[in-house]
Design an enzyme around this catalytic site. Structure first.
Site, short mmCIF file in Angstrom:
data_model
loop_
_atom_site.label_atom_id
_atom_site.label_comp_id
_atom_site.label_asym_id
_atom_site.label_seq_id
_atom_site.Cartn_x
_atom_site.Cartn_y
_atom_site.Cartn_z
N GLN A 97 0.81 -1.20 0.00
CA GLN A 97 0.00 0.00 0.00
C GLN A 97 0.85 1.26 0.00
O GLN A 97 2.05 1.24 0.28
CB GLN A 97 -0.93 0.01 1.22
CG GLN A 97 -0.20 -0.03 2.55
CD GLN A 97 -1.18 -0.20 3.71
OE1 GLN A 97 -1.48 0.77 4.41
NE2 GLN A 97 -1.68 -1.43 3.90
N HIS A 99 0.18 5.88 0.62
CA HIS A 99 -0.73 6.92 1.06
C HIS A 99 -0.52 8.18 0.21
O HIS A 99 0.60 8.47 -0.21
CB HIS A 99 -0.51 7.23 2.54
CG HIS A 99 -0.54 6.02 3.41
ND1 HIS A 99 -1.64 5.19 3.48
CD2 HIS A 99 0.39 5.46 4.21
CE1 HIS A 99 -1.38 4.18 4.30
NE2 HIS A 99 -0.15 4.33 4.75
N GLU A 134 3.27 8.70 8.18
CA GLU A 134 3.22 7.90 9.40
C GLU A 134 4.61 7.49 9.86
O GLU A 134 5.54 7.33 9.07
CB GLU A 134 2.34 6.66 9.21
CG GLU A 134 2.80 5.68 8.16
CD GLU A 134 1.79 4.57 7.91
OE1 GLU A 134 0.57 4.84 7.95
OE2 GLU A 134 2.22 3.43 7.68
N HIS A 264 4.77 0.29 0.62
CA HIS A 264 5.26 -0.48 1.75
C HIS A 264 4.28 -1.60 2.10
O HIS A 264 3.11 -1.59 1.69
CB HIS A 264 5.47 0.41 2.98
CG HIS A 264 4.22 1.09 3.47
ND1 HIS A 264 3.71 2.23 2.88
CD2 HIS A 264 3.37 0.80 4.49
CE1 HIS A 264 2.62 2.61 3.51
NE2 HIS A 264 2.38 1.75 4.49
N ARG A 283 -4.12 0.57 -2.28
CA ARG A 283 -3.50 -0.75 -2.20
C ARG A 283 -2.94 -1.18 -3.55
O ARG A 283 -3.44 -0.80 -4.60
CB ARG A 283 -4.52 -1.77 -1.70
CG ARG A 283 -4.98 -1.50 -0.27
CD ARG A 283 -6.03 -2.49 0.22
NE ARG A 283 -6.38 -2.19 1.61
CZ ARG A 283 -7.31 -1.30 1.96
NH1 ARG A 283 -7.99 -0.65 1.03
NH2 ARG A 283 -7.57 -1.08 3.23
#
Length: 411
Positions: A97, A99, A134, A264, A283
């Site tokens: 996936q 972001h 993140e 990742h 994804r």
């Protein structure tokens, strides 16, 4: 300042023991527990434990944004908590996936709103308008794939597998710049007809078996990962894509920072995540869930990176060790109280220049009293606390050697 009860997410890749044991509940849990959310995300907010019953942290922030968030945080992020903390327990690999950036998220969210796609629809890509940088910090040894490695090293890996069917892939990487070659190869694999993928995955798995059986060590972790993914996700193009990513092992306390567009997949382990308060995920495979290939390709950053560049540096300052995270929405630190601090009241320092905003504290080990303006509470391993902006600064009195993971707003 109040005790905070997290929201547990149950996914098939989760653990029936890790989160339950960490939070002091019966083991094994009835279902695999994958994530423990600590925050005010509308999708699954945490709960403040009050004498009259639990109260939603999300609703508390809505009702009193000034007291909970503080004027400085409200002026930057509005009336919403900008970060989310998770305990993540992976017994099986997560999906491949990435972001989106802030601009991509805002545009994608508005596009899907105009199309009338329900926010909770399985085919929805953007569930909110925020990006989702993140930080992941290992609680125990943690295994991950992250970031496209430099093409020259990937060529070495593909050559080491000694699979003739990989020769076109090697040529693609050799004949272009790193980013262009990686984009071309990843796109070729993820859009290939299924019969072609089946043949290539089978050949790669045979090559990985031969490599591991030979006793070679340089790419042993990568080969074993390919074999594991191939067993769990037969015929999935994500098995091939895993060959392009850095294979990373984190020891307890070590972290990686993942910016927008970083492809990742978390493989296994227990870790702490702190991120912008978003649930946007694109994804790319290793999952039965929705995969939107054109949108994923639009979001991905194909510039190669090394493992060392992904790792989050730490900087000590008294009791705190601060993780380097170049984001406004969050900052993270580990507060460590050793034998010499036991029984003594000590400050929990913020990073110089950081605003006095809200904090989420999660006790990793030990027991400590936490003192704020509104009172005192005790945190033991697995317990969390919400510290409103008007309740800080805080002071700690450890009853035994203790570690506290703390999330705050960034600089």
């Amino acid at each position: 300042m109040q005790l905070l009860r997290g929201a547990i997410r149950t996914y098939a890749w989760g653990s029936r023991t890790a989160i339950a044991e960490f939070t002091g509940r019966p083991v094994p849990a009835a279902h695999p527990e994958a994530e423990l959310w600590l925050g005010a995300n509308p999708g699954d907010p945490s709960w403040l434990q009050e004498p009259g019953g639990d109260v939603s942290l999300l609703q508390t922030v809505i009702d009193d944004p000034e007291g909970q968030l503080g004027a400085a945080v409200r002026s930057r992020f509005g009336d919403a908590l900008p970060f989310l903390v998770k305990v993540l327990a992976a017994d099986e690999p997560l999906s491949l996936q990435a972001h989106p950036s802030a601009e991509q998220a805002a545009e994608g969210f508005q596009r899907e709103e105009r199309l009338g796609i329900p926010v909770n629809a399985p085919v929805r890509n953007y569930r909110d308008a925020s990006h989702k940088p993140e930080l992941l910090v290992a609680l125990h040894q943690f295994e991950a794939l992250a970031g496209f490695r430099p093409a020259a090293k990937t060529v070495e890996l593909l050559q080491a597998l000694a699979v003739a069917d990989l020769d076109p892939a090697i040529d693609l990487l050799k004949d272009q710049s790193d980013a262009d070659g990686l984009r071309a190869l990843f796109t070729t694999w993820i859009t290939a007809p299924q019969p072609h993928v089946d043949v290539l995955v089978t050949a790669v798995l045979d090559g990985a078996i031969n490599y591991v059986s030979s006793g070679a060590t340089e790419f042993a972790a990568e080969a074993k990962t390919v074999l594991e993914l191939g067993e769990r996700y037969p015929g999935d193009a994500g098995v091939l894509a895993s060959l392009l990513l850095n294979r990373i092992t984190l020891n307890p306390g070590e972290g990686i920072y993942l910016s927008a567009g970083n492809l990742h997949a978390y493989l296994r382990g227990v870790g702490l995540e702190v991120m912008a308060n978003s649930d946007n995920v694109l994804r790319g495979g290793l999952t039965p869930k929705h995969v939107d290939v054109p949108e994923l390709l639009r979001v991905l950053n194909f510039n190669p990176t090394t493992e060392s560049e992904l790792r989050a540096d730490t900087h000590p300052d008294g009791l705190a060790s601060f993780y380097d995270t170049p984001t406004e929405e969050f900052a993270a630190s580990m507060l460590t109280l050793g034998d010499e601090q036991v029984g003594h009241e000590v400050d929990a320092p913020l990073r110089p220049g950081a605003p006095q905003g809200p904090q989420i504290l999660l006790c990793i080990e030990g027991t400590t009293a936490v003192h704020g303006k509104s009172g005192t509470l005790t945190l033991s391993r697995g317990a969390a606390a919400w510290v409103a902006a008007d309740d800080g600064p805080i002071r700690l009195v450890a009853q035994e050697p203790t570690k506290i993971f703390r999330a705050t707003v960034g600089l």
